[in-house]
Design an enzyme around this catalytic site. Structure first.
Site, short mmCIF file in Angstrom:
data_model
loop_
_atom_site.label_atom_id
_atom_site.label_comp_id
_atom_site.label_asym_id
_atom_site.label_seq_id
_atom_site.Cartn_x
_atom_site.Cartn_y
_atom_site.Cartn_z
N SER A 207 0.84 -1.19 0.00
CA SER A 207 0.00 0.00 0.00
C SER A 207 0.88 1.24 0.00
O SER A 207 2.09 1.17 0.18
CB SER A 207 -0.91 0.01 1.22
OG SER A 207 -0.14 0.30 2.35
N LYS A 208 0.22 2.37 -0.20
CA LYS A 208 0.96 3.63 -0.27
C LYS A 208 1.73 3.91 1.01
O LYS A 208 2.74 4.58 1.01
CB LYS A 208 0.00 4.78 -0.55
CG LYS A 208 -0.49 4.73 -1.96
CD LYS A 208 -1.53 5.77 -2.22
CE LYS A 208 -2.40 5.23 -3.33
NZ LYS A 208 -3.12 6.18 -4.07
N SER A 209 1.20 3.38 2.11
CA SER A 209 1.85 3.66 3.39
C SER A 209 2.97 2.66 3.66
O SER A 209 3.63 2.73 4.68
CB SER A 209 0.81 3.59 4.50
OG SER A 209 0.15 2.34 4.42
#
Ligand code: GLU
Length: 314
Positions: A242-244
């Site tokens: 994910s982006k995180s």
């Protein structure tokens, strides 16, 4: 696999082809978004068409300050430049307003005060208003009315035939949220049509939105583009990146390892890129060597991006 319709031939030139990459600025560009950017760029280039970048900045509470500019800088570092001026959704409210007004005027959309808890009994699926509230504050959401039995069939260029009963599985869906923000579904449909996008190439996490977008295109009298949904990147444990996910930061100042890693994740022959030394060489080689038929349908593993290209962990 039999119904895949990606040609894989550079000779299948289609000058009318218009692809796009449409990141939300909710974080820095990550490997999963680089994969979508690179694959949509490769398919556009093989078709001899245009590739556009659109920043989907319609959800300020979820946005990270400066992320859009950093995403664009990162794309530039990877040599992926929009063929036309970058469009930002936050400057296009009038277009979404016009589409919404049209749907409301024709009775295809309606104001709704139902809250999440009002819809808990139906698993969040809206088929009729059940809220006791009406009129006045708080501001209502606006939903698209989805007819009973409204089923959408479409042919995904990578995943084959798809079918979704939108009424039963999603229900009347939100076009403008009760907090006043535009829903992704409305904005993406309006913009893909306004930018004359012919081919939507994006991650498989958005496959579930496609039937809704096609219903909305039909309601607005807009053309439906072709769709191709790419495998999601997973880490060594099989979890979606994910982006995180700080475990896979991209380094646009050293772009070759990440481009090689997503190239491999797209099922492509790593030998093809072995001798390239610059981003320009890599992109020039990749666009002619790219074989869409090799793109895997299932989630793709990501090899290490920070080592030499001999690393091949998947
Ligand atoms: N903005 C969406 C995202 O970043 C992608 C939208 C699309 O490609 O349709 O997940």
């Amino acid at each position: 696999m039999s119904s895949r319709s990606l040609s894989g031939h550079a000779s299948a030139a289609d000058a009318g082809y218009r692809g796009r990459f449409a990141p939300s600025p909710t974080g820095d560009l990550h490997a999963g978004s680089l994969l979508a950017a690179f694959a949509s760029w490769l398919l556009a280039r093989q078709a001899g068409g245009a590739w556009l970048v659109r920043i989907e900045d319609l959800d300020p509470p979820r946005e990270v300050p400066g992320a859009a500019d950093r995403q664009l800088q990162a794309l530039a570092g990877f040599g992926l430049l929009s063929d036309e001026a970058v469009v930002r959704q936050s400057r296009r409210h009038a277009l979404y307003e016009a589409a919404l007004t049209d749907l409301l005027d024709r009775g295809l959309a309606f104001a709704c005060h139902c809250s999440r808890s009002d819809l808990a009994a139906t698993g969040g699926i809206h088929r009729r208003c059940v809220s006791a509230r009406a009129g006045g504050a708080p501001q209502p959401a606006i939903r698209l009315r989805v007819a009973d039995g409204a089923t959408v069939d479409f042919d995904d260029a990578l995943l084959g035939k798809q079918s979704q009963d939108v009424a039963a599985t999603v229900g009347d869906f939100v076009l403008r949220r009760a907090d006043g923000y535009w829903a992704y579904q409305l904005a993406v449909v309006v913009d893909d049509a306004d930018q004359a996008i012919t081919d939507v190439v994006r991650g498989a996490d958005l496959l579930d939105s496609t039937a809704r977008q096609i219903l909305l295109q039909r309601a607005l009298g807009l053309a439906t583009p072709r769709y191709a949904h790419l495998p999601l990147l997973v880490d060594a444990q099989g979890r979606k990146l994910s982006k995180s996910d700080a475990a896979h930061p991209l380094d646009p100042s050293d772009p070759l390892p990440a481009l090689r890693a997503v190239w491999r994740a797209l099922g492509q022959d790593e030998q093809a890129l072995i001798a390239v030394e610059t981003v320009t060489q890599l992109l020039d080689t990749a666009r002619v060597s790219f074989s869409p038929a090799q793109i895997p349908q299932a989630a793709a593993g990501l090899a290490a991006m920070h080592n030499d290209h001999r690393t091949n962990a998947v």
